[in-house]
Design an enzyme around this catalytic site. Structure first.
Site, PDB file in Angstrom:
ATOM      1  N   ILE A  15      -3.997   2.540   0.068  1.00 60.05           N
ATOM      2  CA  ILE A  15      -4.494   1.696  -1.021  1.00 60.05           C
ATOM      3  C   ILE A  15      -3.312   1.050  -1.730  1.00 60.05           C
ATOM      4  CG2 ILE A  15      -6.604   3.041  -1.313  1.00 60.05           C
ATOM      5  CD1 ILE A  15      -5.347   4.370  -3.745  1.00 60.05           C
ATOM      6  N   THR A  34       0.821  -1.216   0.000  1.00 60.39           N
ATOM      7  CA  THR A  34       0.000   0.000   0.000  1.00 60.39           C
ATOM      8  C   THR A  34       0.856   1.269   0.000  1.00 60.39           C
ATOM      9  OG1 THR A  34      -0.185   0.040   2.410  1.00 60.39           O
ATOM     10  CG2 THR A  34      -1.861  -1.195   1.207  1.00 60.39           C
ATOM     11  N   ASP A  35       0.206   2.374  -0.346  1.00 58.92           N
ATOM     12  CA  ASP A  35       0.870   3.673  -0.355  1.00 58.92           C
ATOM     13  C   ASP A  35       0.407   4.509   0.839  1.00 58.92           C
ATOM     14  OD1 ASP A  35      -1.672   4.609  -1.011  1.00 58.92           O
ATOM     15  OD2 ASP A  35      -1.181   5.019  -3.096  1.00 58.92           O
ATOM     16  N   LEU A  36       0.755   5.791   0.865  1.00 59.14           N
ATOM     17  CA  LEU A  36       0.385   6.661   1.989  1.00 59.14           C
ATOM     18  C   LEU A  36      -1.122   6.801   2.168  1.00 59.14           C
ATOM     19  CD1 LEU A  36       3.023   9.528   1.722  1.00 59.14           C
ATOM     20  CD2 LEU A  36       2.787   7.847   3.553  1.00 59.14           C
TER      21      LEU A  36
END
Length: 131
Positions: A19, A14-16
């Protein structure tokens, strides 16, 4: 019939925003393709060692439809669309239940050790068509 490969979303995927980072869908479908080929009885390591042939991605057309999030249980589907002399065209999707999150059309080519396109061996072709 499409081959199905389960994938779990880990925190590292996931990213910041929480997601799945867009490039990780390409990793998910790579795993799905590898398992699809393995399920058909094609040993890619042996194919390279014994025949000097590898599969390489030539083109990917991807649509990101909905986001996946941490801990989602996903399924990568892989379906053969077309098989040419040295070309394999696939449709792949990443699903959460029945919901399509990502879809891609992937074109692979069969390459020699020297990097040139070569025809698929007849035995490999038969296995891919049988799947």
């Amino acid at each position: 019939m499409a081959h199905a490969f389960p994938v779990r979303v880990y925190y590292e995927d996931t990213d910041l925003a929480g997601i799945v980072y867009y490039a990780n869908y390409l990793k998910f479908i790579e795993r799905g393709r590898t398992e699809w080929v393995r399920s058909l009885g094609v040993d890619q390591g042996a194919l390279r060692r014994e025949v000097g042939i590898v599969f390489a991605v030539r083109r990917v057309e991807a649509d990101y439809l909905r986001p996946a999030v941490f801990d989602d249980a996903l399924v990568v589907t892989t379906r053969l669309l077309e098989l040419g002399g040295a070309r394999i065209e696939l449709e792949q999707a990443v699903l959460r239940g029945e919901e399509r999150l990502f879809v891609a059309k992937v074109v692979l080519v069969c390459l020699s050790d020297a990097g040139g396109a070569v025809r698929l061996p007849a035995a490999v072709r038969a296995k891919l068509l049988a799947g």
